[in-house]
Write a protein that holds these residues in place. Sequence first.
Motif, PDB file in Angstrom:
ATOM      1  N   GLY A   1       0.827  -1.207   0.000  1.00 45.78           N
ATOM      2  CA  GLY A   1       0.000   0.000   0.000  1.00 45.78           C
ATOM      3  C   GLY A   1       0.853   1.246   0.000  1.00 45.78           C
ATOM      4  O   GLY A   1       2.044   1.225   0.324  1.00 45.78           O
ATOM      5  N   ASN A   2       0.210   2.355  -0.353  1.00 50.23           N
ATOM      6  CA  ASN A   2       0.852   3.663  -0.284  1.00 50.23           C
ATOM      7  C   ASN A   2      -0.189   4.682   0.130  1.00 50.23           C
ATOM      8  O   ASN A   2      -1.236   4.325   0.693  1.00 50.23           O
ATOM      9  N   CYS A   3       0.066   5.954  -0.118  1.00 48.84           N
ATOM     10  CA  CYS A   3      -0.867   6.976   0.330  1.00 48.84           C
ATOM     11  C   CYS A   3      -2.121   7.039  -0.523  1.00 48.84           C
ATOM     12  O   CYS A   3      -3.056   7.792  -0.196  1.00 48.84           O
ATOM     13  N   ASN A   4      -2.175   6.279  -1.608  1.00 51.53           N
ATOM     14  CA  ASN A   4      -3.373   6.241  -2.434  1.00 51.53           C
ATOM     15  C   ASN A   4      -4.299   5.086  -2.087  1.00 51.53           C
ATOM     16  O   ASN A   4      -5.513   5.219  -2.168  1.00 51.53           O
ATOM     17  N   GLY A   5      -3.704   3.957  -1.715  1.00 46.62           N
ATOM     18  CA  GLY A   5      -4.564   2.814  -1.446  1.00 46.62           C
ATOM     19  C   GLY A   5      -3.763   1.555  -1.238  1.00 46.62           C
ATOM     20  O   GLY A   5      -2.584   1.585  -0.870  1.00 46.62           O
TER      21      GLY A   5
END
Length: 1149
Positions: free
Chosen positions: A645-649
């Motif tokens: 995951g990252n800051c988008n999803g």
Amino acid sequence: MRKFNIRKVLDGLTAGSSSASQQQQPQQHPPGNREPEIQETLQSEHFQLCKTVRHGFPYQPSALAFDPVQKILAVGTQTGALRLFGRPGVECYCQHDSGAAVIQLQFLINEGALVSALADDTLHLWNLRQKRPAILHSLKFCRERHIFYSIGNHINLCPLSNPCSLGRHRNVAVGSPSSQTYTAGYGKSSRRAIQPQGVPESGVDGGQLLIGFESGTVVLWDLKSKKADYRYTYDEAIHSVAWHHEGKQFICSHSDGTLTIWNVRSPAKPVQTITPHGKQLKDGKKPEPCKPILKVEFKTTRSGEPFIILSGGLSYDTVGRRPCLTVMHGKSTAVLEMDYSIVDFLTLCETPYPNDFQEPYAVVVLLEKDLVLIDLAQNGYPIFENPYPLSIHESPVTCCEYFADCPVDLIPALYSVGARQKRQGYSKKEWPINGGNWGLGAQSYPEIIITGHADGSVKFWDASAITLQVLYKLKTAKVFEKSRNKDDRPNTDIVDEDPYAIQIISWCPESRMLCIAGVSAHVIIYRFSKQEVITEVIPMLEVRLLYEINDVESPEGEQAPPLPTPVGGTNPQPIPPQSHPSTSSSSSDGLRDNVPCLKVKNSPLKQSPGYQTELVIQLVWVGGEPPQQITSLAVNSSYGLVVFGNCNGIAMVDYLQKAVLLNLGTIELYGSNDPYRREPRSPRKSRQPSGAGLCDISEGTVIPEDRCKSPTSGSSSPHNSDDEQKMNNFIEKVKTKSRKFSKMVASDIAKMSRKLSLPTDLKPDLDVKDNSFSRSRSSSVTSIDKESREAISALHFCETFTRKADSSPSPCLWVGTTLGTVLVIALNLPPGGEQRLLQPVIVSPSGTILRLKGAILRMAFLDTTGCLVPPAYEPWREHNVPEEKDEKEKLKKRRPVSVSPSSSQEISENQYAVICSEKQAKVISLPTQNCAYKQNITETSFVLRGDIVALSNSICLACFCANGHIMTFSLPSLRPLLDVYYLPLTNMRIARTFCFTNNGQALYLVSPTEIQRLTYSQETCENLQEMLGELFTPVETPEAPNRGFFKGLFGGGAQSLDREELFGESASGKASRSLAQHIPGPGGIEGVKGAASGVVGELARARLALDERGQKLGDLEERTAAMLSSAESFSKHAHEMMLKYKDKKWYQF
């Protein structure tokens, strides 16, 4: 009516009230659902924090010394550190309290002592006869700045103000500039000169001193007569001088790249002038000047020409040439190129005496970032294979993981494949620095350290028994096409340099599955194999992970096309594996879209035994914006899944079927339960389910292809393609206005560390309340852009209860975010064997949501007895073997390693979830999801690293805070057990590399080149003294060279001069008290005696008694020698008197 819940009253209280909540805990549950009592064995006395060892290359080295008898090497640094090296596995780290740079080191040969000179005009005498060296005495010079000192075997000679005694048999003298006046011995010479370079060398008899000046003058100073015997003048400044062993010649190195050899008794001109790297002109003119020769050494042999070894002196026309060490032997000249700048070098010789034939056999070269040992005895001067772990920084370390108590067969397996990677061409001789003895290792469990580097390499290290040895090196960048120049790499704009740098490492020691996440938003999955294979096409998946939030109402009607593959299909992959990405553009202005940052090779790849590529996953550009860096990663070999995951999803991939199972924005995981009332883009709003939450989503719906979702993640309705195209055009126009700003934000986030997510990085500028969860918080409290950046910060596969109504554990994924939310995703796995490769994995959000203050860092699970429930794993097996040999292995189903209660027990609360965030820790009872225990870890700071670790047959939670505190808490009650201030967060390197592991071990990168290991276990601290190696070993000092009959008869050759005759008060007067201040050190017998305590105290005291006895025996030896000398003198006088009066009569007296 439910009983009064006292848990809310206990929130935020201190450690004492936390233990009180443990006692009242059984009353917080209704009858029949009472929690079982768990006996916790860990107490505060089981914990103690101390440093163990430091590995790696000394950061910013500045000085070098070698003891030719003890075979010990010492390196000093610009930060005041000392690193001592003996045989492989014998290392020691010391630190000067002042932190001043070490400018010079010298051993007291074969005495177990070392003298260090620091830039703050202090001298320190170190005692090396104990496992942890300590300072015995220190001198602080008050009047002048010293620049050089020397230690002789009988006397100690250097240009200096009055010398001061520093221990038995040794005096120390220091060179100092004094208002352009040179001070030597006890009188000032009449020679006026520029500041000396600090290059004095004592003669072979210890009574002569060579002093070089910047003006080119060399003075031969006689210490006994306290006057200059000869002066030698040359046109160029002098950088170093060195004696011939006979004391009749010496050599000087100059600033114009020349060497001059002088006869001591012929000061008029040099006997020989050499320009090693100068071009000899035909007309007999002086060669062209070269760069300065910074240091030269003159070493002789009995059976051949002398060695002249020098650094520097290259021609000025060699632009861009690497630093070189030149070895001149007879008519041959060898130029050895180095990878880094040369700090210092020393020639290792067979004899410790300077007045004997030196017989050099090696040269140790201290470079700026390496240590090289050259074999002088073999043709071509090959280097020795360095056995020390000095290559940690070969490429800068970007992340680090530590595993203790690994499977016993893992280290031999890694060593066997890593042995094939060793370079050839090393010297055939053994490493000559072989002093000291190994410690008695009490720890027998295997330990492995994994380091990720900026060039994309991953190194595995054997860290067992406080040693460090490289096992295996994996190069992850070899699966990508490398750009030859900057113009040829249009896809790496996400980072300016190091596009292959490792950010996160996820490793399963039992199954040997390895997964790494790189800075270019790429994930690579590796399998371990002992067979070499050739991969024709590298499997690859591209994931389009982007999610946006609208803070204004957007036109309705936008709808993405449905996924053409139905849910019941046998192949769940929405994107087929590709061998290389295809470039495309989705807008009229040529914005990059659907393009990964790196290009995977499309040619066959030969994969050596070791870790071999299983799958490459890359996030792609979307609408001109680069993909955000990955913030969390997890792999599970039993399920065959990897999630990141990252800051988008978040995205989940089945690496067995090479299929994307899940691709969701973080907000989509909440569904209608989003506490921040964030709304996705308008088309998503029309598809939000109504009802309790995400657990009510229909399992028969399909998803859009560009979202790469699981068939169970959401619902959709068909729409007209023309309306969709219009809506896409409208959205692109809106996005164009803010593209510059978005790109700048994306670039900033790309450079952040994964450990400190966006909310954490902003903490110094935000109020503490901004990071604590509140039910009344909405999008009007803070900017909706900040809340849209809710990143995935923790991922954990497990078999537990996903919902409150569950009656048995099932596979699931727990997801933690940077806003303190924990969400649970249920996994429906097909049967093992062939069915696992044919049937799809069903992924569905469960609707379970838990909340804590601060970003989620770590999650783990306990059973009813308080034991850790590890994630399920599949035991390792060789995949690259013939099919028929592997039939039995294929029949084995996955092996979940979990402890489940017996069927007779009441299944109500038979597991605990332990969740640690940046602010607090909670223990949640499952399946009821009640908060059993809670501990506020910190209010004014935040936790950088938290790990649930095993210690002394129990488990605990270990935390490292940004304010420098290391804390441990019992489980499940979260009682504070340890709180020690250790190390404040001074740079991102510490936050990026600090990690805890089992058995009370931890480590972090203390400098760009060094790993510091520490322990928080009382048992390890008590056994540490035994585990450390011995630096000093009793060795017989070689006999001094024989002067010969005629030299002894006629007084030629070296003579031992009495130090009292040279430096005593009777000859030179009493030294001024204001010259230097004597500071007793803590390393004496009394100081060590006070430090000896604990279980090994008796043994330590016995050793101290032996050391003390040795000192007393040494003093007794001195007194005996003095008495013998006195007796000989008395006998001589008595004999003379007897001869005088032998023939006289009694009346003649």
